[in-house]
Design a protein around this motif. Structure first.
Motif, PDB file in Angstrom:
ATOM      1  N   LEU A  11     -11.134 -22.888 -11.691  1.00  0.00           N
ATOM      2  CA  LEU A  11      -9.814 -21.735 -11.400  1.00  0.00           C
ATOM      3  C   LEU A  11     -10.611 -21.078 -12.434  1.00  0.00           C
ATOM      4  O   LEU A  11     -10.737 -21.325 -13.548  1.00  0.00           O
ATOM      5  CB  LEU A  11      -8.952 -22.069 -12.158  1.00  0.00           C
ATOM      6  CG  LEU A  11      -7.848 -20.850 -12.304  1.00  0.00           C
ATOM      7  CD1 LEU A  11      -7.611 -19.834 -10.610  1.00  0.00           C
ATOM      8  CD2 LEU A  11      -6.695 -21.322 -12.675  1.00  0.00           C
ATOM      9  N   ARG A  12     -11.146 -20.119 -12.009  1.00  0.00           N
ATOM     10  CA  ARG A  12     -12.726 -19.003 -13.097  1.00  0.00           C
ATOM     11  C   ARG A  12     -10.748 -18.108 -13.516  1.00  0.00           C
ATOM     12  O   ARG A  12     -11.140 -17.557 -14.273  1.00  0.00           O
ATOM     13  CB  ARG A  12     -12.953 -17.982 -12.138  1.00  0.00           C
ATOM     14  CG  ARG A  12     -13.984 -19.190 -11.366  1.00  0.00           C
ATOM     15  CD  ARG A  12     -14.821 -19.288 -12.693  1.00  0.00           C
ATOM     16  NE  ARG A  12     -16.365 -20.290 -11.623  1.00  0.00           N
ATOM     17  CZ  ARG A  12     -16.261 -21.144 -12.832  1.00  0.00           C
ATOM     18  NH1 ARG A  12     -16.312 -21.764 -13.989  1.00  0.00           N
ATOM     19  NH2 ARG A  12     -17.572 -21.728 -12.015  1.00  0.00           N
ATOM     20  N   GLU A  13      -9.697 -17.419 -12.843  1.00  0.00           N
ATOM     21  CA  GLU A  13      -9.273 -16.647 -13.258  1.00  0.00           C
ATOM     22  C   GLU A  13      -7.615 -16.112 -12.736  1.00  0.00           C
ATOM     23  O   GLU A  13      -7.182 -16.633 -11.780  1.00  0.00           O
ATOM     24  CB  GLU A  13      -9.108 -14.599 -13.135  1.00  0.00           C
ATOM     25  CG  GLU A  13      -8.195 -13.849 -14.048  1.00  0.00           C
ATOM     26  CD  GLU A  13      -9.574 -12.333 -14.076  1.00  0.00           C
ATOM     27  OE1 GLU A  13      -8.905 -11.417 -14.400  1.00  0.00           O
ATOM     28  OE2 GLU A  13     -10.747 -12.174 -13.759  1.00  0.00           O
ATOM     29  N   ASP A  14      -6.266 -16.336 -13.986  1.00  0.00           N
ATOM     30  CA  ASP A  14      -5.141 -16.454 -12.563  1.00  0.00           C
ATOM     31  C   ASP A  14      -3.974 -15.282 -14.134  1.00  0.00           C
ATOM     32  O   ASP A  14      -4.049 -15.649 -15.222  1.00  0.00           O
ATOM     33  CB  ASP A  14      -4.692 -17.089 -13.098  1.00  0.00           C
ATOM     34  CG  ASP A  14      -2.972 -17.736 -12.370  1.00  0.00           C
ATOM     35  OD1 ASP A  14      -2.460 -16.513 -11.846  1.00  0.00           O
ATOM     36  OD2 ASP A  14      -2.818 -17.930 -12.040  1.00  0.00           O
ATOM     37  N   THR A  15      -4.268 -14.028 -13.079  1.00  0.00           N
ATOM     38  CA  THR A  15      -3.953 -12.726 -14.029  1.00  0.00           C
ATOM     39  C   THR A  15      -3.072 -12.689 -13.232  1.00  0.00           C
ATOM     40  O   THR A  15      -3.406 -11.891 -12.487  1.00  0.00           O
ATOM     41  CB  THR A  15      -4.653 -11.765 -14.350  1.00  0.00           C
ATOM     42  OG1 THR A  15      -6.754 -12.266 -15.451  1.00  0.00           O
ATOM     43  CG2 THR A  15      -4.440 -10.388 -15.537  1.00  0.00           C
ATOM     44  N   ARG A  16      -1.799 -12.077 -13.780  1.00  0.00           N
ATOM     45  CA  ARG A  16      -0.579 -11.740 -13.188  1.00  0.00           C
ATOM     46  C   ARG A  16      -0.477  -9.628 -13.538  1.00  0.00           C
ATOM     47  O   ARG A  16      -1.030  -8.965 -14.148  1.00  0.00           O
ATOM     48  CB  ARG A  16       1.210 -11.455 -14.070  1.00  0.00           C
ATOM     49  CG  ARG A  16       2.265 -11.021 -13.384  1.00  0.00           C
ATOM     50  CD  ARG A  16       3.353 -12.110 -13.912  1.00  0.00           C
ATOM     51  NE  ARG A  16       3.661 -13.257 -13.357  1.00  0.00           N
ATOM     52  CZ  ARG A  16       3.750 -13.603 -12.223  1.00  0.00           C
ATOM     53  NH1 ARG A  16       3.767 -12.796 -10.960  1.00  0.00           N
ATOM     54  NH2 ARG A  16       3.862 -15.205 -12.238  1.00  0.00           N
ATOM     55  N   ILE A  17      -0.493  -9.362 -12.374  1.00  0.00           N
ATOM     56  CA  ILE A  17      -0.594  -7.947 -12.028  1.00  0.00           C
ATOM     57  C   ILE A  17      -0.116  -6.937 -12.423  1.00  0.00           C
ATOM     58  O   ILE A  17       0.787  -6.211 -12.424  1.00  0.00           O
ATOM     59  CB  ILE A  17      -1.106  -7.005 -10.461  1.00  0.00           C
ATOM     60  CG1 ILE A  17      -2.726  -8.304 -10.237  1.00  0.00           C
ATOM     61  CG2 ILE A  17      -2.132  -6.048 -10.286  1.00  0.00           C
ATOM     62  CD1 ILE A  17      -3.809  -8.057 -11.887  1.00  0.00           C
ATOM     63  N   ASP A  18       2.177  -7.562 -11.729  1.00  0.00           N
ATOM     64  CA  ASP A  18       2.698  -7.310 -11.489  1.00  0.00           C
ATOM     65  C   ASP A  18       3.859  -8.328 -10.856  1.00  0.00           C
ATOM     66  O   ASP A  18       3.539  -9.408 -11.268  1.00  0.00           O
ATOM     67  CB  ASP A  18       3.147  -5.830 -10.701  1.00  0.00           C
ATOM     68  CG  ASP A  18       2.915  -6.283  -9.326  1.00  0.00           C
ATOM     69  OD1 ASP A  18       3.278  -7.552  -8.230  1.00  0.00           O
ATOM     70  OD2 ASP A  18       2.519  -5.262  -8.513  1.00  0.00           O
TER      71      ASP A  18
END
Length: 129
Positions: free
Chosen positions: A23-30
């Motif tokens: 897992l490289r990235e897990d960012t909440r956008i909305d």
């Protein structure tokens, strides 16, 4: 590359726990959208964006973004080991692994029905990796 999925967490678990991706990235956008990127271990430049089918029309792309053709060709270091391990984790192989002039192949479908073909590429002269 982008892969349309039903659910972020389900897709992360499959790619991480079954395929061995990181897992490289897990960012909440909305509230509905996340930026989720996974990649094969050690990959620095290639990543797969897991994009949830959040709007109408995208659901029909889940599992068939390439029109039924194999769309992903990871080159694992342990193709035979993965072929033996992955069915226990729910991966369905369409065929037994077979040797071709360019490498050893074995097509499988992921949890969404996408077709993958992990390749163990052979060096010139057929000596393997």
């Amino acid at each position: 590359m982008t892969l349309v999925v039903r659910d972020y967490d389900e897709a992360i678990a499959f790619h991480r726990d079954v395929l061995g991706f990181e897992l490289r990235e897990d960012t909440r956008i909305d509230d509905d959208t996340r930026w989720v990127a996974v990649s094969p271990p050690g990959a620095r430049e290639a990543a797969l964006l897991l994009a949830r089918a959040a709007t109408g029309g995208r659901e029909d792309r889940i599992g068939d973004p390439t029109g039924g053709r194999v769309g992903w060709f990871p080159t694992p270091d342990a193709c035979e080991r993965d072929h033996a391990r992955m069915p226990a984790a729910g991966v369905v192989f369409e065929e037994a692994s077979r040797r071709e002039p360019y490498g050893t192949v074995a097509v499988f479908r992921d949890l969404h029905g996408n077709r993958w073909d992990p390749l163990k590429l052979h060096r010139p002269g057929g000596t393997g990796r």
